[in-house]
Design a protein around this motif. Structure first.
Motif, mmCIF file in Angstrom:
data_model
loop_
_atom_site.group_PDB
_atom_site.id
_atom_site.type_symbol
_atom_site.label_atom_id
_atom_site.label_comp_id
_atom_site.label_asym_id
_atom_site.label_seq_id
_atom_site.Cartn_x
_atom_site.Cartn_y
_atom_site.Cartn_z
ATOM 1 N N GLY A 335 -13.306 -31.724 12.828
ATOM 2 C CA GLY A 335 -12.574 -31.121 11.745
ATOM 3 C C GLY A 335 -11.210 -32.053 11.512
ATOM 4 N N GLU A 336 -11.212 -33.312 11.749
ATOM 5 C CA GLU A 336 -9.966 -33.973 11.616
ATOM 6 C C GLU A 336 -10.153 -35.170 10.569
ATOM 7 O OE1 GLU A 336 -12.644 -36.380 14.444
ATOM 8 O OE2 GLU A 336 -12.206 -34.105 14.010
ATOM 9 N N LYS A 337 -11.281 -35.136 10.051
ATOM 10 C CA LYS A 337 -11.684 -36.665 9.352
ATOM 11 C C LYS A 337 -11.063 -36.049 7.815
ATOM 12 C CE LYS A 337 -15.806 -38.030 11.986
ATOM 13 N NZ LYS A 337 -17.131 -38.359 11.959
ATOM 14 N N PRO A 338 -10.618 -37.112 7.350
ATOM 15 C CA PRO A 338 -10.077 -36.993 5.664
ATOM 16 C C PRO A 338 -11.102 -37.043 4.784
ATOM 17 C CG PRO A 338 -9.380 -39.288 6.539
ATOM 18 C CD PRO A 338 -9.798 -38.402 7.786
ATOM 19 N N LYS A 339 -10.996 -36.275 3.667
ATOM 20 C CA LYS A 339 -12.023 -36.491 2.657
ATOM 21 C C LYS A 339 -13.663 -35.792 3.369
ATOM 22 C CE LYS A 339 -9.743 -40.080 0.020
ATOM 23 N NZ LYS A 339 -9.745 -41.404 -0.311
ATOM 24 N N SER A 340 -13.362 -34.978 3.882
ATOM 25 C CA SER A 340 -14.749 -34.595 4.595
ATOM 26 C C SER A 340 -14.985 -33.086 4.246
ATOM 27 C CB SER A 340 -15.057 -34.958 6.092
ATOM 28 O OG SER A 340 -13.921 -33.947 6.817
ATOM 29 N N TRP A 341 -14.483 -32.160 5.268
ATOM 30 C CA TRP A 341 -14.464 -30.866 4.711
ATOM 31 C C TRP A 341 -13.633 -30.379 3.643
ATOM 32 C CZ3 TRP A 341 -10.236 -28.070 4.680
ATOM 33 C CH2 TRP A 341 -9.007 -28.477 5.212
ATOM 34 N N ARG A 342 -12.720 -30.880 3.262
ATOM 35 C CA ARG A 342 -11.935 -30.467 2.217
ATOM 36 C C ARG A 342 -12.645 -30.757 0.704
ATOM 37 N NH1 ARG A 342 -7.018 -28.863 1.378
ATOM 38 N NH2 ARG A 342 -6.398 -29.565 3.532
ATOM 39 N N LEU A 343 -13.331 -31.759 0.489
ATOM 40 C CA LEU A 343 -14.261 -31.993 -0.425
ATOM 41 C C LEU A 343 -15.201 -30.845 -0.722
ATOM 42 C CD1 LEU A 343 -14.999 -35.719 -0.115
ATOM 43 C CD2 LEU A 343 -13.106 -34.580 -1.576
ATOM 44 N N HIS A 344 -15.809 -30.380 0.326
ATOM 45 C CA HIS A 344 -16.945 -29.286 0.250
ATOM 46 C C HIS A 344 -16.170 -28.060 -0.252
ATOM 47 C CE1 HIS A 344 -20.010 -31.983 1.761
ATOM 48 N NE2 HIS A 344 -19.501 -32.124 2.820
ATOM 49 N N LEU A 345 -14.908 -27.792 0.546
ATOM 50 C CA LEU A 345 -14.349 -26.573 0.161
ATOM 51 C C LEU A 345 -13.772 -26.343 -1.459
ATOM 52 C CD1 LEU A 345 -13.209 -23.941 1.447
ATOM 53 C CD2 LEU A 345 -11.125 -25.245 1.908
ATOM 54 N N GLN A 346 -13.392 -27.733 -1.972
ATOM 55 C CA GLN A 346 -13.085 -27.718 -3.366
ATOM 56 C C GLN A 346 -14.394 -27.566 -4.312
ATOM 57 O OE1 GLN A 346 -10.886 -31.461 -3.532
ATOM 58 N NE2 GLN A 346 -8.991 -30.743 -2.658
ATOM 59 N N GLY A 347 -15.242 -28.375 -3.911
ATOM 60 C CA GLY A 347 -16.523 -28.111 -4.723
ATOM 61 C C GLY A 347 -17.122 -26.640 -4.616
ATOM 62 N N ALA A 348 -17.051 -25.857 -3.631
ATOM 63 C CA ALA A 348 -17.570 -24.500 -3.550
ATOM 64 C C ALA A 348 -16.401 -23.654 -4.423
ATOM 65 C CB ALA A 348 -17.361 -23.973 -1.924
ATOM 66 N N ALA A 349 -15.249 -23.967 -4.339
ATOM 67 C CA ALA A 349 -14.210 -23.298 -5.163
ATOM 68 C C ALA A 349 -14.592 -23.550 -6.738
ATOM 69 C CB ALA A 349 -12.928 -23.734 -5.135
ATOM 70 N N THR A 350 -14.828 -24.801 -7.129
ATOM 71 C CA THR A 350 -15.255 -25.173 -8.677
ATOM 72 C C THR A 350 -16.616 -24.380 -8.987
ATOM 73 O OG1 THR A 350 -14.227 -27.322 -8.380
ATOM 74 C CG2 THR A 350 -16.042 -27.013 -10.130
ATOM 75 N N MET A 351 -17.478 -24.444 -8.020
ATOM 76 C CA MET A 351 -18.858 -23.602 -8.258
ATOM 77 C C MET A 351 -18.564 -22.204 -8.370
ATOM 78 S SD MET A 351 -21.665 -25.814 -6.420
ATOM 79 C CE MET A 351 -21.124 -25.999 -4.763
ATOM 80 N N ILE A 352 -17.717 -21.576 -7.573
ATOM 81 C CA ILE A 352 -17.366 -20.147 -7.619
ATOM 82 C C ILE A 352 -16.666 -19.848 -8.913
ATOM 83 C CG2 ILE A 352 -16.182 -18.279 -6.693
ATOM 84 C CD1 ILE A 352 -16.463 -19.608 -3.918
#
Length: 623
Positions: A335-352
């Motif tokens: 959970g510490e790597k940049p541009k990893s989990w946050r990209l998926h979270l933002q992608g999920a927000a866009t799809m929602i």
């Protein structure tokens, strides 16, 4: 003239094939003895005038299925009726490997999750159940055949499309770009050896044992043993370690698993779930196939990119669930790597957001996915990660106006608190902007005015949070009202208070840049640790799962040795109980932060934890 002999009806297979008279001598007739051919009196099965391999039953058995028969001793009278009793055919014990498919277009033959039972009345279906699987949830069951896993694909195949392959072809030395292996075009492409070996010796074989019905001989036979074990581990273990309440765990299982097992649009969600289970197994030390984990994540990402989002509600829900699961994979992997989990979270927000635009939010699936996303989004803001630009921040809500407040079992805190997170994030952004202005303009009257206004808003937010602590929400999530939970409700109330204290601490540190040696900060640390110490960590879905986030915030502001010892002890308990790898990231970061402050001497108390996050280029999330 000698009378011509009639063709015998009990001759060997070779004489019958040559249409000649057989002497019927045992074990070898005169013709076979003279020619040196193998003599056999077995009779090959033929169904409806077709060769056995082309019959429906032959195709099933050719795929590795077996007929299961009981060995109970019975009377002779019962043996006469044994041929009319029903029997079950199901997958064999891993005797065949499967080809690999990765693209959604190759998954047209969706595998059945039910076992078929042949009775006197015809073919009927017998539903399978997860409860029939008896593997230990914390270990990977040994596979009878080597798991065939090429990069970018799963061993997922329709039961009518099995084909034999090299058992040790793991593909670990292959590149990430792999050649897709399509399913066999016709059932005749199965290995003929498994068909030709199926014969019945009517003359020598006799049985007095009836054939009993064996329900559900196997579940999900189109998955390999390793994949089934990972799926079982997610269902029984991982889902509970990610849930604050068993109602939340039930939501995960009843929503994610059916969507994942519907592979008509691809295996991206199933691959992500198996990857999440594999990450946890690796953390436990009971699984070490890092190559297969990389293949699962590669498959999920590649197939997620192929989805046509916005056209079908079911496809959109699968894609949202995949993005959130991949986000959780990155978080639990550290959970510490940049541009990893946050990209998926933002992608999920866009799809929602697109889902709400094109489909009515009346599906139970989308409601669960929205609550899951909302929880992850709130906690990412609380920890103080890099703030997205204002026009990029998703504003999604399904909460009706005027709804009463309660402690959300997806969050562990009151529904009043997420808006406070947003306000805290805005104040943090203002503080950073003011720092840049002070560096650029120096002592300036206008900057001083802005700084005073900023301090006033911070004090107002602290007073607001203090009022929420003095008058806490005492109602639990309505979703949990119909269920009985083993742990007391006081654990939820203590966790809710701990999150409120953590937010107040964040206002002092992130928005106001108050030194950690300040008495107000240390008082909040002491109160927060007292709240957490009243929570019990269980090995099932419970509030203890969500204690890492506030514990980390209290640890970042800890100065006293007893507070540091409590934080480290609690992290070790969570690591032992849940075996989540992001606890290791939290522990390593805190130890480095404390060492750095000690090395800085008297100025170390001014050093804030978000400064170290920036220096390390970490984008930490502890969901």
């Amino acid at each position: 003239m000698a009378k011509q002999q009639l063709r015998s009806r009990g001759g060997c297979r070779e004489c019958r094939r040559m249409h000649r008279k057989c002497s019927e001598h045992r074990p070898s007739c005169e013709y076979c003895s003279s020619t040196g051919k193998e003599c056999s009196y077995d009779k090959a099965l033929r169904w409806g005038g077709r060769s056995f391999k082309k019959s429906c039953f032959g195709q099933v058995l050719s795929s590795g299925a077996v007929v299961k028969q009981s060995h109970n001793t019975t009377t002779a009278a019962s043996s006469n009726a044994s041929y009319s009793n029903s029997f079950v055919y199901g997958p064999g014990n891993g005797q065949t490997s499967t080809r690999i498919a990765t693209a959604p277009s190759l998954l047209e033959n969706t595998p059945l999750s039910e076992s078929s039972v042949v009775t006197e009345g015809g073919l009927v279906d017998s539903p399978s159940s997860f409860s029939d699987f008896s593997h230990d949830p914390t270990t990977i069951a040994p596979s009878d055949s080597t798991h065939d896993a090429s990069p970018g694909g799963l061993s997922i195949t329709s039961p009518s499309a099995f084909t034999t392959a090299t058992s040790n072809d793991l593909g670990r030395d292959h590149d990430a770009d792999v050649e897709l292996l399509p399913y066999p075009a016709t059932p005749d492409s199965t290995d003929e050896r498994s068909c030709s070996d199926l014969v019945i010796d009517f003359g020598l074989q006799k049985t007095s044992s009836p054939i009993d019905v064996i329900l559900n001989p196997d579940w999900l036979p189109w998955l390999s043993n390793v994949d089934r074990s990972l799926l079982n581990h997610f269902t029984l273990t991982v889902s509970s370690y990610l849930s604050l309440h068993h109602a939340m765990q039930n939501d995960f299982c009843t929503v994610l698993l059916p969507m994942a097992l519907d592979t008509s649009h691809g295996t991206h969600l199933l691959s992500a779930i198996l990857g999440l289970a594999a990450i946890h197994q690796i953390s436990l030390g009971s699984y070490n196939d890092e190559a297969y984990l990389a293949q699962l994540r590669y498959t999920s990402l590649q197939q997620l990119r192929l989805q046509s989002v916005g056209q079908n509600a079911a496809v959109d829900e699968q894609s949202i669930a995949t993005a959130l699961t991949l986000c959780l994979c990155d978080i639990l992997a550290g959970g510490e790597k940049p541009k990893s989990w946050r990209l998926h979270l933002q992608g999920a927000a866009t799809m929602i957001r697109n889902y709400f635009t094109m489909h009515p939010p009346d599906s139970g699936n989308i409601l669960v996915l929205w609550r899951w996303w909302k929880s992850m989004q709130s906690l990412s803001i609380l920890l103080g990660n890099p703030t997205p630009r204002l026009n990029e921040k998703p504003v999604l809500t399904l909460t009706p106006a005027g709804a009463s407040d309660y402690i959300d079992i997806y969050d562990g805190f009151s529904t009043k608190l997420p808006p406070v997170f947003e306000e805290l994030d805005m104040l943090h952004a203002e503080s950073q902007a003011l720092e840049r202005l002070e560096v650029k303009l120096g002592e300036d009257g206008a900057v001083e005015i802005l700084r005073n206004a900023h301090s006033t808003r911070c004090e107002a937010l602290l007073a607001k949070i203090g009022g929420m602590i003095d008058n806490p929400v005492t109602e639990l999530d309505p979703a949990s009202s119909a269920d009985t939970q083993p742990e007391p409700a006081s654990d939820y109330f203590s966790l809710n208070e701990a999150y409120h204290l953590a937010v107040m601490l964040q206002v002092y540190q992130r928005a106001m840049n108050v030194s950690v040696s300040d008495d107000r900060v240390q008082d909040l640390v002491e109160r927060g640790i007292k709240c957490l110490s009243g929570i019990t960590i269980y090995e099932f879905a419970s509030p203890g799962v969500a204690t890492l986030q506030p514990l980390f915030i209290f640890g970042c502001a800890s100065l006293r040795d007893q507070d540091k010892q409590f934080v480290m002890g609690w992290i070790d308990r969570m690591r032992t109980t849940y075996s989540l790898r992001n606890t290791d990231s939290a522990r390593d970061f805190l130890l480095e932060l404390w060492r750095k402050r000690d090395s800085m001497g008297s100025t170390g108390a001014q050093y804030q934890y978000h400064q170290l996050l920036s220096e390390k280029d970490w984008d930490l999330s502890l969901w």
